[in-house]
Write a protein that holds these residues in place. Structure first.
Motif, PDB file in Angstrom:
ATOM      1  N   ARG A  55       0.800  -1.226   0.000  1.00  0.00           N
ATOM      2  CA  ARG A  55       0.000   0.000   0.000  1.00  0.00           C
ATOM      3  C   ARG A  55       0.834   1.279   0.000  1.00  0.00           C
ATOM      4  O   ARG A  55       0.278   2.370  -0.047  1.00  0.00           O
ATOM      5  N   ALA A  56       2.136   1.160   0.060  1.00  0.00           N
ATOM      6  CA  ALA A  56       2.987   2.354   0.030  1.00  0.00           C
ATOM      7  C   ALA A  56       3.041   2.914  -1.395  1.00  0.00           C
ATOM      8  O   ALA A  56       2.579   2.273  -2.344  1.00  0.00           O
ATOM      9  N   PRO A  57       3.608   4.111  -1.586  1.00  0.00           N
ATOM     10  CA  PRO A  57       3.638   4.733  -2.922  1.00  0.00           C
ATOM     11  C   PRO A  57       4.356   3.882  -3.969  1.00  0.00           C
ATOM     12  O   PRO A  57       5.332   3.189  -3.675  1.00  0.00           O
ATOM     13  N   VAL A  58       3.848   3.986  -5.195  1.00  0.00           N
ATOM     14  CA  VAL A  58       4.335   3.166  -6.308  1.00  0.00           C
ATOM     15  C   VAL A  58       4.588   4.050  -7.526  1.00  0.00           C
ATOM     16  O   VAL A  58       3.851   5.007  -7.777  1.00  0.00           O
ATOM     17  N   ALA A  59       5.631   3.712  -8.278  1.00  0.00           N
ATOM     18  CA  ALA A  59       5.859   4.296  -9.601  1.00  0.00           C
ATOM     19  C   ALA A  59       6.032   3.150 -10.586  1.00  0.00           C
ATOM     20  O   ALA A  59       6.516   2.072 -10.218  1.00  0.00           O
TER      21      ALA A  59
ATOM     22  N   TYR B  41      -6.467   3.846 -11.374  1.00  0.00           N
ATOM     23  CA  TYR B  41      -6.808   3.793  -9.952  1.00  0.00           C
ATOM     24  C   TYR B  41      -6.178   4.947  -9.170  1.00  0.00           C
ATOM     25  O   TYR B  41      -6.481   5.136  -7.992  1.00  0.00           O
ATOM     26  N   GLY B  42      -5.274   5.692  -9.819  1.00  0.00           N
ATOM     27  CA  GLY B  42      -4.547   6.715  -9.079  1.00  0.00           C
ATOM     28  C   GLY B  42      -3.641   6.091  -8.035  1.00  0.00           C
ATOM     29  O   GLY B  42      -3.294   6.711  -7.029  1.00  0.00           O
ATOM     30  N   ARG B  43      -3.250   4.851  -8.303  1.00  0.00           N
ATOM     31  CA  ARG B  43      -2.472   4.100  -7.313  1.00  0.00           C
ATOM     32  C   ARG B  43      -0.995   4.486  -7.314  1.00  0.00           C
ATOM     33  O   ARG B  43      -0.292   4.340  -6.317  1.00  0.00           O
ATOM     34  N   GLY B  44      -0.522   4.975  -8.448  1.00  0.00           N
ATOM     35  CA  GLY B  44       0.889   5.337  -8.533  1.00  0.00           C
ATOM     36  C   GLY B  44       1.124   6.261  -9.708  1.00  0.00           C
ATOM     37  O   GLY B  44       0.205   6.598 -10.469  1.00  0.00           O
ATOM     38  N   ILE B  45       2.359   6.656  -9.885  1.00  0.00           N
ATOM     39  CA  ILE B  45       2.727   7.601 -10.935  1.00  0.00           C
ATOM     40  C   ILE B  45       3.459   6.852 -12.048  1.00  0.00           C
ATOM     41  O   ILE B  45       4.318   6.005 -11.789  1.00  0.00           O
ATOM     42  N   ILE B  46       3.088   7.131 -13.291  1.00  0.00           N
ATOM     43  CA  ILE B  46       3.685   6.457 -14.447  1.00  0.00           C
ATOM     44  C   ILE B  46       4.773   7.356 -15.022  1.00  0.00           C
ATOM     45  O   ILE B  46       4.548   8.547 -15.271  1.00  0.00           O
TER      46      ILE B  46
ATOM     47  N   ILE C 214      -3.525  11.994  -8.756  1.00  0.00           N
ATOM     48  CA  ILE C 214      -2.141  12.213  -9.194  1.00  0.00           C
ATOM     49  C   ILE C 214      -1.955  13.601  -9.809  1.00  0.00           C
ATOM     50  O   ILE C 214      -0.910  14.241  -9.627  1.00  0.00           O
ATOM     51  N   SER C 215      -2.974  14.084 -10.515  1.00  0.00           N
ATOM     52  CA  SER C 215      -2.837  15.378 -11.198  1.00  0.00           C
ATOM     53  C   SER C 215      -2.544  16.517 -10.228  1.00  0.00           C
ATOM     54  O   SER C 215      -1.918  17.516 -10.609  1.00  0.00           O
ATOM     55  N   ASP C 216      -2.980  16.383  -8.980  1.00  0.00           N
ATOM     56  CA  ASP C 216      -2.716  17.436  -7.996  1.00  0.00           C
ATOM     57  C   ASP C 216      -1.232  17.530  -7.646  1.00  0.00           C
ATOM     58  O   ASP C 216      -0.747  18.590  -7.238  1.00  0.00           O
ATOM     59  N   TYR C 217      -0.527  16.426  -7.776  1.00  0.00           N
ATOM     60  CA  TYR C 217       0.886  16.395  -7.386  1.00  0.00           C
ATOM     61  C   TYR C 217       1.825  16.725  -8.552  1.00  0.00           C
ATOM     62  O   TYR C 217       3.003  17.021  -8.342  1.00  0.00           O
ATOM     63  N   LEU C 218       1.302  16.637  -9.782  1.00  0.00           N
ATOM     64  CA  LEU C 218       2.181  16.724 -10.951  1.00  0.00           C
ATOM     65  C   LEU C 218       2.852  18.081 -11.158  1.00  0.00           C
ATOM     66  O   LEU C 218       4.012  18.117 -11.597  1.00  0.00           O
ATOM     67  N   PRO C 219       2.192  19.228 -10.904  1.00  0.00           N
ATOM     68  CA  PRO C 219       2.880  20.504 -11.171  1.00  0.00           C
ATOM     69  C   PRO C 219       4.227  20.628 -10.465  1.00  0.00           C
ATOM     70  O   PRO C 219       5.236  20.985 -11.094  1.00  0.00           O
TER      71      PRO C 219
ATOM     72  N   VAL D 275      11.626  11.227  -8.973  1.00  0.00           N
ATOM     73  CA  VAL D 275      10.213  11.559  -9.184  1.00  0.00           C
ATOM     74  C   VAL D 275       9.352  10.909  -8.102  1.00  0.00           C
ATOM     75  O   VAL D 275       8.455  11.545  -7.532  1.00  0.00           O
ATOM     76  N   LEU D 276       9.628   9.638  -7.804  1.00  0.00           N
ATOM     77  CA  LEU D 276       8.870   8.945  -6.762  1.00  0.00           C
ATOM     78  C   LEU D 276       9.083   9.621  -5.405  1.00  0.00           C
ATOM     79  O   LEU D 276       8.138   9.772  -4.615  1.00  0.00           O
ATOM     80  N   ALA D 277      10.311  10.047  -5.137  1.00  0.00           N
ATOM     81  CA  ALA D 277      10.595  10.734  -3.874  1.00  0.00           C
ATOM     82  C   ALA D 277       9.808  12.044  -3.783  1.00  0.00           C
ATOM     83  O   ALA D 277       9.261  12.388  -2.723  1.00  0.00           O
ATOM     84  N   ASP D 278       9.725  12.787  -4.899  1.00  0.00           N
ATOM     85  CA  ASP D 278       8.924  14.017  -4.917  1.00  0.00           C
ATOM     86  C   ASP D 278       7.454  13.711  -4.638  1.00  0.00           C
ATOM     87  O   ASP D 278       6.762  14.471  -3.951  1.00  0.00           O
ATOM     88  N   PHE D 279       6.976  12.602  -5.193  1.00  0.00           N
ATOM     89  CA  PHE D 279       5.586  12.180  -4.986  1.00  0.00           C
ATOM     90  C   PHE D 279       5.350  11.843  -3.514  1.00  0.00           C
ATOM     91  O   PHE D 279       4.391  12.312  -2.890  1.00  0.00           O
ATOM     92  N   ILE D 280       6.252  11.049  -2.944  1.00  0.00           N
ATOM     93  CA  ILE D 280       6.117  10.651  -1.538  1.00  0.00           C
ATOM     94  C   ILE D 280       6.132  11.880  -0.633  1.00  0.00           C
ATOM     95  O   ILE D 280       5.363  11.980   0.328  1.00  0.00           O
ATOM     96  N   GLY D 281       7.002  12.838  -0.973  1.00  0.00           N
ATOM     97  CA  GLY D 281       7.129  14.029  -0.142  1.00  0.00           C
ATOM     98  C   GLY D 281       5.873  14.871  -0.089  1.00  0.00           C
ATOM     99  O   GLY D 281       5.661  15.629   0.867  1.00  0.00           O
TER     100      GLY D 281
END
Length: 716
Positions: A470-474, A495-500, A582-587, A695-701
């Motif tokens: 269940r932790a963040p996924v890329a 699903y918005g489960r992770g970032i591609i 995911i779109s909220d985190y992308l900018p 990128v994954l680290a930025d997402f997790i942060g």
């Protein structure tokens, strides 16, 4: 419909009379000095089985293919053009007078094939064979004639792509064109280090072999070309397989192949590498690449190279296959448009097993925003499952999901902050495995939708168990991520489960079925995959949230590069959960990503090499002056050297003095990669994985919600 075409459709005797009147004036009009035929091949004619098979194929395409299109006059006209293209795509064998005579058949093929009348198709094929044989004999005579000179000092150019050009008006015009082709082939050979006489000898053998084989052609080869010119108008994955090719297909679809593990296709006179089988000898060896063209094959360490330009695909395959443990050597024209010479590649034949290359993991750290993130990566090279062991009840059967499940448990114990699923170069495999792998990351719900040709939609491939991780996924993808890979990546994205992350995927979103015919088989597209969002994966593929540069040209590789590929479209979405918007985190992610890319020596280098590749690929003419070609190649080598040295200097590494030094270093690097194929992953040495980690680290942060939160049901 034109009256003259109605006359063609009345009866087979009428067709035969028209064929006779079509051929006779053309033969009489040939310039004897150019087209004298020493040993004319016997005209080919259809068999009774082929006539029945044609009727069957037309009916099945009409009733069962996903693309609903009637075989009428409009499609007959398109078929006429496609058939000529499949025979003479570069427009250098037929004359304009041939095409004018063939026009009688343009609107006739629908009615003819529906009743099994193949005479018109064979008439065109026989005329092509006549032109081909005459041309090959003329080429051989020119190579043997010391009075035929080739001047490599004059500045003359050759048009590299004649698909949109006109057919030659006269035999003399065709002679001029073929003199340029021959001159180009000789120059290419000379630029690879051979003398003019050695080059002539090589080409003479090539064309003599092609002449011999052309005279030995069977009606089965002609029938296959005719039928596949029709099937390709429905989509590129629908094919007629002759009885012999059906047998080869059975071998290629089994889990064990004794060869090099490459999927091949014919393109013009060449055998092109379409893709490499995961875990196969070619992929492990590392030098053979998609879009490379095989021009010669040799057996063992010192066997003589056999030129295979112009050979049938099945004949090339027979040379490549061989006993396990033996060597096969390939001479290829590299897909790299900047390459100056052909590559020589030695590969040891092995039994190819799709489950040989299991998923692997690694752990690495990246620093972002003043924090160190501990990340896991799982490399999934294919979606595999030992179905035979599973059916026997073997508790230790191998599968992608079982292996990844174990790796996830190990990464959980290591307390990683998030993981990257690496699907680069993963061409697909087992659809159930793609669904079960998704099940490890999402709670119960649909994974993929499948729409049949009758418009019924099924959602049988689902996640059934609570998520294991269940932790963040890329998910890291590229242009060679296809089919089952796209289903998994698409589900994670929907699903918005992770970032591609990566480049747009292949776009293979269709489903084929193999149908037995009275004569051969038909591989026919009967369904399409759709994501739970309702978007098809077909043609467009999966578009990453964060894109990385690629040296693969989407105009050359991928579903969108094929003629008549089924289009992208949408259906009704399937109700599903959303984990993160995911779109909220992308900018913020994109801003930091671009900042890193602008300073990263690896991606600066990749972007510059990509520009160089595009420039070389976009050239439409080829100089036949030796000095000009040498200057052009020298300029490419110097730009490549400058790009590489700029990268090395930015990384604090020693620069190369010459291009030859760089070339030797790259060869040594390829050899080392070959030896390290089955060893551990090295994320810190892979710029794509390293950037995916950032990128994954930025997402997790940015995530502020608990890991186990499940969002509300998505609305239809």
């Amino acid at each position: 419909m034109l009256m003259q075409n109605r006359a063609v459709k009345q009866s087979s005797p009428s067709v035969r009379r028209l064929v006779f009147t079509l051929i006779t004036p053309l033969v009489l009009g040939i310039t004897l000095s150019t087209f004298t035929i020493a040993e004319k091949a016997s005209p080919l004619a259809p068999s009774a089985d082929q006539k029945k098979a044609a009727i069957d194929i037309v009916k099945r395409l009409d009733k069962e293919h996903y693309r609903k299109q009637e075989f009428n006059d409009a499609l007959s006209s398109r078929y006429f053009d496609e058939y000529l293209k499949s025979l003479d795509g570069q427009k250098n064998f037929f004359l304009q007078s041939d095409i004018k005579a063939f026009e009688k058949y343009r609107l006739a093929f629908d009615d003819l094939y529906k009743k099994g009348d193949l005479d018109a198709g064979f008439a065109i094929y026989n005329r092509y064979n006549e032109r081909l044989i005459a041309r090959l004999e003329k080429i051989i005579a020119d190579l043997d004639n010391p009075d035929v000179k080739f001047d490599f000092n004059e500045e003359v150019s050759l048009q590299t792509d004649r698909k949109d050009a006109a057919w030659p008006k006269t035999a003399a015009e065709a002679d001029t064109l073929w003199h340029l082709y021959l001159k180009s082939s000789l120059l290419n050979s000379m630029l690879s280090g051979k003398s003019l006489e050695e080059s002539k000898t090589t080409l003479r053998k090539r064309y003599a072999n092609q002449l011999r084989r052309t005279k030995q052609q069977t009606n089965e080869e002609a029938f296959s070309v005719m039928m596949n010119a029709l099937t390709t108008l429905y989509d590129p994955h629908t094919n007629y397989l002759s009885p012999e090719n059906a047998e080869n297909f059975d071998i290629s679809m089994s889990l064990e192949l004794q060869g090099i593990g490459a999927v091949l296709q014919s393109e013009d006179d060449y055998t092109k590498v379409s893709s490499l089988i995961v875990g196969g000898p070619a992929q492990k060896q590392g030098q053979l690449k998609p879009n490379d063209k095989i021009v010669a094959i040799a057996q063992g360490a010192d066997g003589e190279m056999v030129d295979v330009v112009g050979w049938r695909l099945d004949e090339v395959v027979k040379l490549i296959r061989g006993p396990k443990g033996t060597l096969v050597r390939l001479e290829v024209i590299p897909a790299d448009p900047t390459a100056a010479t052909n590559k020589l590649i030695t590969i040891k034949r092995e039994t190819v097993k799709l489950e040989d290359q299991a998923a692997k993991k690694a752990i690495f750290e990246v620093n972002e925003n003043g924090r160190t993130y501990k990340l896991g990566v799982i490399d999934v090279p294919t979606f595999y499952m030992n179905f035979e062991a599973y059916q026997k009840g073997d508790p230790n059967y191998k599968s992608t999901t079982r292996d990844v499940y174990n790796l996830l448990n190990e990464l959980n114990k290591a307390k990683v902050d998030g993981i990257i699923i690496d699907l680069r170069d993963n061409g697909g495999g087992s659809l159930p495995e793609a669904a079960m792998l998704t099940d490890l990351f999402v709670d119960p719900g649909p994974v993929v939708q499948i729409r049949q040709s009758d418009d019924t939609v099924s959602r049988n491939y689902r996640a059934y168990q609570p998520a294991v991780y269940r932790a963040p996924v890329a998910v890291l993808v590229n242009r060679l991520s296809a089919s089952a890979s796209e289903i998994f990546a698409g589900a994670i994205q929907d699903y918005g489960r992770g970032i591609i992350i990566g480049s747009p995927t292949f776009g293979k979103g269709s489903v084929q079925n193999l149908v037995e015919l009275r004569h051969g088989r038909l591989k026919i597209t009967e369904a399409k995959f759709y994501r739970i969002s309702g978007d098809s994966t077909q043609h467009r593929g999966v578009i990453p949230d964060v894109q990385l540069p690629s040296l693969l040209d989407p105009a050359e590789i991928g579903e969108s590069s094929y003629d008549n590929a089924l289009p992208w479209d949408r259906i009704h979405p399937a109700p599903h959960q959303n984990y993160f918007k995911i779109s909220d985190y992308l900018p913020k992610i994109e801003t930091k990503h671009q900042e890193r890319m602008a300073k990263d020596p690896e991606f600066i280098y990749l972007n510059k090499q990509s520009e160089l590749f595009k420039e070389a690929s976009n050239k439409k003419t080829l100089s036949l002056r030796q000095a000009t070609r040498q200057q052009e190649q020298k300029a490419i080598e110097q730009r490549t050297l400058a790009n590489e040295n700029e990268r090395r200097k930015a990384k604090g590494e020693a620069v190369y003095a010459t291009y030859e030094d760089l070339k030797k270093a790259k060869e040594a690097e390829d050899e080392k990669k070959n030896q390290d194929q089955d060893k551990e992953l090295k994320p810190l040495e892979d710029p794509y994985l390293l950037e995916a980690g950032h990128v994954l680290a930025d997402f997790i942060g940015q995530i502020k919600v608990p890991e186990k939160q499940v969002a509300k049901q998505a609305q239809d």
